[in-house]
Every structure is written in C-alpha cells, then in structure tokens.
Motif scaffolding. Structure first.
Motif, mmCIF file in Angstrom:
data_model
loop_
_atom_site.group_PDB
_atom_site.id
_atom_site.type_symbol
_atom_site.label_atom_id
_atom_site.label_comp_id
_atom_site.label_asym_id
_atom_site.label_seq_id
_atom_site.Cartn_x
_atom_site.Cartn_y
_atom_site.Cartn_z
ATOM 1 N N LYS A 436 -50.013 154.175 87.140
ATOM 2 C CA LYS A 436 -49.371 152.918 86.760
ATOM 3 C C LYS A 436 -47.864 153.099 86.623
ATOM 4 O O LYS A 436 -47.077 152.268 87.088
ATOM 5 C CB LYS A 436 -49.960 152.402 85.447
ATOM 6 N N GLY A 439 -46.068 153.325 90.099
ATOM 7 C CA GLY A 439 -45.924 152.014 90.723
ATOM 8 C C GLY A 439 -44.921 151.138 90.008
ATOM 9 O O GLY A 439 -44.105 150.449 90.645
ATOM 10 N N GLU A 443 -41.290 149.308 91.213
ATOM 11 C CA GLU A 443 -41.114 147.872 90.979
ATOM 12 C C GLU A 443 -39.893 147.603 90.095
ATOM 13 O O GLU A 443 -39.136 146.645 90.327
ATOM 14 C CB GLU A 443 -42.379 147.294 90.328
ATOM 15 N N SER A 503 -43.398 150.353 96.318
ATOM 16 C CA SER A 503 -44.108 149.508 95.360
ATOM 17 C C SER A 503 -45.178 148.696 96.063
ATOM 18 O O SER A 503 -46.318 148.593 95.593
ATOM 19 C CB SER A 503 -43.118 148.588 94.643
ATOM 20 N N TRP A 504 -44.829 148.116 97.204
ATOM 21 C CA TRP A 504 -45.774 147.307 97.975
ATOM 22 C C TRP A 504 -46.943 148.162 98.451
ATOM 23 O O TRP A 504 -48.102 147.757 98.377
ATOM 24 C CB TRP A 504 -45.039 146.675 99.153
ATOM 25 N N GLN A 507 -49.634 149.021 95.967
ATOM 26 C CA GLN A 507 -50.458 147.889 95.548
ATOM 27 C C GLN A 507 -51.580 147.574 96.536
ATOM 28 O O GLN A 507 -52.470 146.780 96.231
ATOM 29 C CB GLN A 507 -49.586 146.641 95.374
#
Length: 571
Positions: A436, A439, A443, A503-504, A507
């Motif tokens: 977490k 990521g 972001e 980041s993308w 996800q």
C-alpha cells in the motif's frame, strides 16, 4: 592489473625527507597497535550476545565505536587462489585467536581477518617482511594490508567461498521478484539483495582504519569514520565509501584554560580560515595516500570544491573513496537517516525499493548532473511517511524536542539537535503494508504541487517555495539551502510522469497478481517486477501535456499479453 598491491611504485625525490616521513608513519602505526594494552583489553572485553532487533536499535555512535574496535583488530590479506583455507587459519592462529574471517574477490582473492585482541595483530606484523624485488624499488611502508606467500607446493582449496561485494543485475533481480508470492515479499527480497552485508560493512570500517594509520603519522589521535550510505542503513552493495577525517577528538583541543596560575598550550600554525586549514590537511594526507598507501590508485585532490575532498580508488576492497575533513553537518545527516531507518523496518525497505526503481529508470545517476540525488529521494520518502495518517515517522522538530542535554549540537550556527536514544521515541500506530505504501508513494508525488510547494521534514508539511527552482527540498539542518537545487525541470517532469505510470500499473489487477513461475527463469513479471521493466518515458518537455495521459504503450502491451497468457486454452 596485479591482484596484490602490497607495494607501491615511487620515483625517488628528496630521499632524506622521504625516509624521515616513512619512519614517522611506521612509528605511529606500531604505536597505535602495540601500545595501550589496558585500553585494548577494555575494548575487547566479552559482550553479551544481542538479537538482530536490538542490534538495529543501537545508536549510530555505539555502532561506530564497535565497528572501529573490530577494524583495529583486523588485517586485510591478499591470498593466492590455491591457498589451503585450513592451513591459512592454522598459520594465523599462531599469533592469536581468530575471531572472524571471510574471503571476497577484488583484483584477486582477499581475506578480512579479525583477531580477538590487538596484540595478535602486532605479533602478525612482527613476522611480516618488506618484499624484496630486484627489478624495481619498493616503498618500505608497513600497514595492515598484507600479502600471503606460500613457500610450499600449493594445495587445492576445499570449498573456499567468497562473500559478494556487489549487487545482482537488474535482470536477475526481476526474475527473483517475479517468483515471490506478494508485493510485500518482493520488497523484502529486493531489500535483502541490495542492502550492505555484515561482511561489507566490516570491510568499509577496515578501509577507514587502514587510512587512519596513514593520517596518524601527522595526527596520532585522529579517527577516520565512514558516513553517508556506508553507515546510515540505506547503503547499496557497491556504493562509494565516504570518509570523514575527524580531528575533534585530539586531546588538549577543548581544554578550558585556568583563570590564574601557569598553563601550557601547543604552538601551532595559523591560517586565514578553517577552510584553508582543511585544504592544507587534505593536501598532505592526499599526497601520503598517493605515494605510500598500498592499493590506493587514481588519487585526486579536489580542494576547491564546496566541501574539499580527496578522491581515490582502493583496489583491494574495490571501493571508490572520498575523504573529507570538515563535513560535520553531513555526519549529522547520516545520523538522522540512521535514526529514521531504525524506527520502523518499513522505512528502509521503502527507500531501497524507490531508489532501485529510480536508478532503473534514470531518475538518479552515479554521474553528477541535473538528476535527483539519492539523498533528495530519501528525504522525499521520509516526507511521504511523515504525511501518512497516522504518520509512520516523526518530524525532525519532534525529535529535537525529545533531545536531552547530551544531544545538543550546533554546527556553524545551525541547530542540528535531535534525540539519539531510540527508547525515547514513541512507536507509531500506523500498520499499512509495504504494498500500500509503495502505491501511495507514487500517487502522492504524481499529484503533489511540486511547482509551488517545498518539502520540509523539519515540520512534516509542505511550504511555499522560498526561491525559484523546479524542485525545492529544504536541507534538514542548513535550512536556507535547497538539497535538490541541481534538479532541472526536464528531470523533474520525468520523475512525475514515471510516478503516474507506476501508480497506474500497481492498480491493475493483471499486473499485480502473482503468477508463479516456480524456480525457473521464465517467471512472468508482476507487481514490483513490472515497475523495473524498461519504460517508454524519455525526454518529457511539458508536465501539463502528459499529466492526463493514460499509461504508456509498453504497459498496455504488457497487460494485453498477460491477459492472453492467462486465458484458459480451448481444445
């Protein structure tokens, strides 16, 4: 290039002063090893075994003292490849108890050997000889860098294992990460592969100790300490060795003069400034390293830099070395990073991961330039961790408020005070996983207003930029300075776009799901491994132009291939 560099070539000039200088070096070297038996015995008193957890919670000062004591009881020996290991240990044991040893490779095979006491080192040196070579002249300088000669017929080694001193390649790392079962395990595996080993840390302190033996010819009570990545807990295998020549411990320097009666003080040379003194000292030490230091090559005296230094390669260890003499703020920065890294294991793991990602994509570089430096990147990670809710690490101002009288430190007018005792710092309640946090880091900086705001870990919050610069990160101690002043707009744009892309990617379910691969080399990259694949992001000229774009074609293609690969086959 010769594997053993126990002797150093020199064109003889000024023979009288040359011999005197060598006598001076030799005298101080043996004085430091063979005297002060009481102090050595106290330093070598048995210690209770501590767990790895407690080891990590030692203050940096305690760790340095322990490592320096180990280094003073150690020698570095160049070995022939076919030397019998058992015979080697039996020979060394004649001089005293061998506490620890290990082999590694750097321009040949070397062994680091730690004895239980300094008298054993003195005994070993007494039995060593200056090499006699008929076709060239040798510098008769005695150091704890030795060469082993086998006068009998060589015996085949039986299982001699060399400890790695460099990291694995990025391709090997990607394959290793692809075989892990979770992103958290991937990050743990990366950290284990990249962080300095126990052996590498010992070798770094030993090199500092060998250099101290040379400097002690002029300053018998000086010390040379590693700083920066070598000791702050964020060092990567193969990183440069930054060293600090510390003259502050010389006795008599800070003695208070009596108000009445008689007193004595040393007669000393005087200079216009402390910088001029530093330049003179480094010039002389650099010349000694160049002329007398076994294995020290490519010596450069860079005395007009903002922080004067001597740069050279130490071939027996394989380290690129920088020696400075007046860099106390950098020492405090090292201590601060060490403290933050010891507060929570997630701090070091996240820093290692982000640094690896940054180097893979050219965000950082070993060549000076407009890139983001490792130090700036580490401060950015610390700032992100301070901004979590609840925070994972405290602000520097909070650490200053917890400090006691012994922690008080003011350097050149800068307040460098912060607590050094881990037990005084309350642990945080944040339980977020590394997956977490990784990521969220990407972001965070993909959307952070870098064009307007400055990063400040003293306060743990962003502030308006005090100057015009693409990236502004306040120096934690010299608060008027921007540690990222070198970074240009192009490099910052690349960083932001890569954060958006990473980041993308994290996800996406297809790219973030383990797909096994067993123990083979054909494991499909996923999770963290996908972030280390080559990127299409190159020279980005406009952050606004790329800010709303989807991920690169590389990622789209990767996800499509993963979908096709994972679809069930139809008969």
């Amino acid at each position: 290039m010769a594997s053993s560099l126990a002797v150093c070539r020199l064109h003889m000039r000024g023979g009288g002063s040359f011999v005197k200088c060598l006598q001076k070096v030799d005298t101080f070297l043996h004085r430091s090893i063979a005297t002060d038996v009481v102090a050595a015995a106290r330093a070598d008193a048995p210690r209770k075994e501590e767990s790895d957890e407690k080891e990590e919670r030692k203050s940096l000062h305690s760790l340095q003292v322990e490592r320096q004591e180990q280094a003073e009881r150690s020698v570095l020996i160049s070995c022939q490849p076919r030397t019998n290991e058992k015979k080697f240990l039996k020979f060394l044991s004649k001089h005293g108890d061998v506490k620890k040893y290990f082999f590694y490779e750097s321009y040949g095979i070397y062994a680091v050997v730690e004895f239980s006491d300094r008298e054993s080192v003195a005994s070993l040196l007494e039995g060593a000889a200056i090499p006699s070579v008929s076709h060239e002249s040798t510098v008769p300088f005695k150091s704890r860098l030795l060469s082993l000669r086998n006068l009998d017929s060589p015996n085949q080694l039986s299982g001699q294992q060399c400890q790695p001193q460099t990291t694995i390649t990025i391709n090997e790392l990607t394959q290793r990460l692809s075989r892990e079962e979770s992103v958290d395990q991937q990050i743990a595996s990366l950290t284990k592969a990249y962080q300095l080993t126990e052996e590498n840390s010992r070798l770094r302190f030993l090199v500092c100790s060998l250099l101290k033996d040379i400097a002690a010819a002029y300053f018998p009570e000086c010390t040379i300490k590693p700083f920066g990545s070598s000791v702050n807990g964020f060092g990567k295998l193969g990183c440069d060795l930054d060293m600090f020549l510390d003259l502050d411990g010389i006795s008599g320097r800070n003695i208070k003069m009596p108000k009445s009666g008689l007193s004595l003080e040393y007669q000393v040379k005087r200079a216009n400034s402390e910088r001029a003194v530093t330049q003179s000292i480094l010039s002389v030490i650099g010349e000694c390293v160049d002329q007398f230091g076994p294995g020290c090559v490519g010596v450069q005296k860079i005395l007009n830099a903002r922080c004067p230094l001597v740069r050279f390669a130490h071939q027996p260890s394989g380290f690129q070395c920088d020696l400075t003499a007046n860099n106390r703020v950098a020492m405090k920065s090292t201590e601060l990073l060490y403290l933050y890294g010891g507060l929570d294991p997630r701090v070091r793991s996240l820093v290692f991961t982000v640094r690896c990602w940054a180097r893979t994509h050219g965000v950082t570089s070993s060549i000076p330039g407009a890139w983001i430096t490792n130090f700036s990147l580490t401060v950015m990670v610390l700032f992100f961790l301070q901004k979590r809710s609840p925070p994972i690490i405290p602000t520097l101002d909070h650490l200053r408020d917890l400090a006691g009288p012994a922690d008080k430190s003011v350097i050149e007018g800068n307040d460098c005070t912060f607590v050094s005792d881990f037990s005084k710092i309350q642990p945080q309640s944040n339980t977020e996983t590394l997956e977490k946090l990784l990521g969220e880091f990407f972001e965070f900086y993909a959307t952070f207003p870098l064009s307007r705001m400055s990063i400040n870990i003293r306060k743990g919050k962003e502030q308006n930029k005090p100057e015009v610069a693409p990236l502004h990160i306040q120096n934690p101690f010299e608060t008027s300075l921007n540690v990222s002043k070198n970074v240009n707009a192009t490099q910052l744009d690349r960083f932001v776009v890569l954060c958006q892309e990473s980041s993308w990617l994290l996800q996406q379910t297809e790219a973030n799901t383990p797909r096994g691969g067993g123990g083979g080399d054909d494991a499909t990259p996923w999770g963290l491994a996908t972030l280390l694949l080559p990127s299409q992001v190159a020279g980005v000229k406009g952050r606004k132009k790329r800010r709303r774009e989807p991920a690169s074609e590389r990622i789209k293609g990767l996800l499509e291939s993963l979908k096709n690969k994972n679809q069930p086959k139809t008969s």
